[in-house]
Design an enzyme around this catalytic site. Structure first.
Site, mmCIF file in Angstrom:
data_model
loop_
_atom_site.group_PDB
_atom_site.id
_atom_site.type_symbol
_atom_site.label_atom_id
_atom_site.label_comp_id
_atom_site.label_asym_id
_atom_site.label_seq_id
_atom_site.Cartn_x
_atom_site.Cartn_y
_atom_site.Cartn_z
ATOM 1 N N SER A 1 3.335 -0.229 -6.705
ATOM 2 C CA SER A 1 2.547 -0.790 -5.521
ATOM 3 C C SER A 1 2.708 -2.029 -5.121
ATOM 4 O O SER A 1 3.800 -2.509 -4.782
ATOM 5 C CB SER A 1 1.140 -0.546 -6.181
ATOM 6 O OG SER A 1 0.328 -0.658 -5.224
ATOM 7 N N ASP B 1 1.156 -2.686 1.655
ATOM 8 C CA ASP B 1 1.845 -3.159 0.523
ATOM 9 C C ASP B 1 3.143 -2.377 0.177
ATOM 10 O O ASP B 1 3.618 -1.392 0.914
ATOM 11 C CB ASP B 1 0.645 -2.990 -0.681
ATOM 12 C CG ASP B 1 0.485 -1.477 -0.871
ATOM 13 O OD1 ASP B 1 0.534 -0.674 -0.182
ATOM 14 O OD2 ASP B 1 -0.126 -1.344 -2.010
ATOM 15 N N ASP C 1 3.961 0.228 -1.805
ATOM 16 C CA ASP C 1 4.152 1.556 -1.687
ATOM 17 C C ASP C 1 3.081 2.400 -0.525
ATOM 18 O O ASP C 1 2.769 3.526 -0.158
ATOM 19 C CB ASP C 1 3.347 2.392 -3.039
ATOM 20 C CG ASP C 1 1.915 2.089 -3.331
ATOM 21 O OD1 ASP C 1 1.463 1.224 -2.607
ATOM 22 O OD2 ASP C 1 1.601 2.957 -3.983
ATOM 23 N N ASP D 1 -0.065 2.364 0.493
ATOM 24 C CA ASP D 1 -1.514 2.883 0.478
ATOM 25 C C ASP D 1 -2.386 1.848 0.802
ATOM 26 O O ASP D 1 -3.525 1.973 0.835
ATOM 27 C CB ASP D 1 -1.693 3.500 -0.634
ATOM 28 C CG ASP D 1 -1.442 2.655 -1.999
ATOM 29 O OD1 ASP D 1 -1.410 1.413 -1.960
ATOM 30 O OD2 ASP D 1 -1.840 3.201 -3.084
#
Length: 460
Positions: free
Chosen positions: A112, A252, A254, A256
């Protein structure tokens, strides 16, 4: 599973308390494959992709992702599960494809918003939702078993899915519910954090008609989240002001999470975006259930929603807890200050691109600037101090008499116009000390004094 991190630099994760190594990734793929197949046989094989069960594996842009992708692929294949490889793609894209391909699960290799040296694995069910606790526990137990391999004629096969990005782009576009003009006339800055959404996010906004200036879209395996994206929205703000853009979108690593910037270059966080989305749903007569935030959500959000007659509920920090409360209460919109927002009427999990589209749709529908839409949320000063602690000591510190007395003293000083929260980090050996209230100077002073007490007790 859920959001689990295993640092390649030796940071230990939760599943099996093992560092993320190729060997562990292989075992995780094997154990997950065996458990998922058992579950499939128990519920029947309806909805399985083709004649053979499969999983979808995606990743962000970390250099280590290629290594772990191969290891997971081998693990699933040894358990007799086919693998669909989609390459770098936003985490919510994997959740979407798990449903689209009727797969056993979607698997994301990502840490993430963490630095590039960390990596981990996140799982989604065949419904595109986080795995339930019982299934996670079953996989963890399977990790302790001796690794075996199915017969040669039963081995899983792997193939690349070249259409994955295009499918996900079309899905994102479908969630906007825009009028015929789409986003035409809007100029946007999009910061992709050198991460998983660097190819898809700009295309979504372009194909809907916006003029898009992209930053953070040159990943090299090492620069994901590095001085860019939602953890450094000041760069998006600078670009918005320099280019005279209507809004900025910072994702960000990843993909999400989403933080936005208004036309004045002011950063707009997840609490403010959540208000805009909830109010727009209410205006359309579509809002149902409470809006769910977290213990960290700003008091200003709660007050703004209350003024609109919208129920607000706090969940534990973490998107899975927001999701659980939304399901339990029949809600549809929730999220975190960090920008991890969930719109269950559009997607099954948090999606930075989809969240941004909901806000942009509100701007277009009402012909208003972002600054105007977020104006009702008058944020209360909130100070967060991270105190480094020993691993496994958070519970003891939070029940320590000296710490508890310090918390009581601050709460008494704030009265009914503030609150205190101590919360252990889920990924690092930190205890987060948060103080919120009307008076910014007092809030900062109380947060520092309380953090000092925690730090002193942690050193004992």
């Amino acid at each position: 599973m859920g959001q689990k991190y295993f640092g390649t630099d030796g940071i230990r994760g939760e599943v099996g308390q093992a560092p993320m190594t190729p060997d562990f990734a292989l075992r995780l793929g094997w154990a997950s494959g065996r458990v998922l197949l058992r579950r499939l046989n128990e519920r029947g094989r309806d909805g399985v992709h083709g004649a053979r069960p499969c999983v979808v594996i995606g990743k962000d842009t970390r250099l280590s992702g290629y290594m772990f992708e191969s290891a997971l692929e081998s693990g699933f294949a040894s358990a007799g599960v086919d693998v669909l490889l989609v390459g770098p793609l936003a985490t919510p894209g994997i959740a979407y494809l798990a449903r689209t391909f009727r797969a056993l699960a979607g698997v994301v290799i990502s840490a993430s918003h963490n630095p590039f040296a960390d990596n981990g694995v996140k799982f989604f069910s065949h419904h595109g939702q986080k795995l339930d606790d019982a299934l996670e526990i079953e996989i963890e137990a399977e990790l302790e078993q001796a690794l075996t391999c199915v017969a040669s004629d039963q081995l899983g096969r792997a193939r690349r899915v070249e259409s994955a990005s295009g499918r996900y782009i079309e899905f994102c576009k479908s969630t906007a519910r825009l009028a015929n003009g789409g986003l035409r006339g809007l100029t946007l800055v999009v910061d992709c954090a050198n991460g998983a959404a660097y190819q898809t996010a700009p295309e979504v906004f372009r194909e809907l008609g916006a003029t898009v200036h992209v930053i953070g879209n040159t990943p090299d395996g090492l620069n994901i989240n590095q001085d860019c994206g939602s953890t450094h929205p000041e760069h998006t703000a600078d670009a918005v002001q320099r280019l005279g853009a209507d809004a900025g979108i910072a994702l960000d690593g990843d993909g999400d999470r989403c933080i936005m910037v208004d036309e004045n270059g002011t950063v707009v966080d997840g609490d403010q975006l959540l208000y805009v989305i909830a109010e727009e749903r209410q205006r359309a007569g579509e809002l149902r259930g409470p809006v769910v935030g977290t213990l960290m959500s700003n008091l200003g959000l709660a007050l703004a929603l209350e003024a609109r007659g919208i129920e607000f509920e706090r969940a534990r920090v973490g998107d899975r807890y927001v999701f659980e409360r939304l399901q339990a209460r029949g809600g549809m919109v929730g999220g975190e200050s960090s920008g991890h927002l969930i719109c269950l009427d559009r997607a099954t999990t948090g999606d930075g691109t989809v969240s941004a589209l909901q806000v942009l749709a509100a701007m277009c529908d009402r012909n208003e600037r972002l600054s105007s839409l977020v104006a009702p949320v008058e944020k209360c000063p909130q100070t967060l101090v991270n105190v480094r602690i020993g691993r496994g000591t958070a519970d003891a510190l939070m029940t320590d008499k000296a710490v508890m007395q310090a918390v009581s003293d601050v709460e008494a000083a704030l009265g009914c116009e503030g609150r205190v929260l101590l919360r252990p980090s889920g990924t690092e050996p930190l205890l987060r000390v948060m103080v919120e209230g009307r008076d910014g100077d007092a809030v900062a002073r109380h947060a520092k004094s309380l953090a000092d007490v925690v730090d002193q007790r942690a050193a004992v």
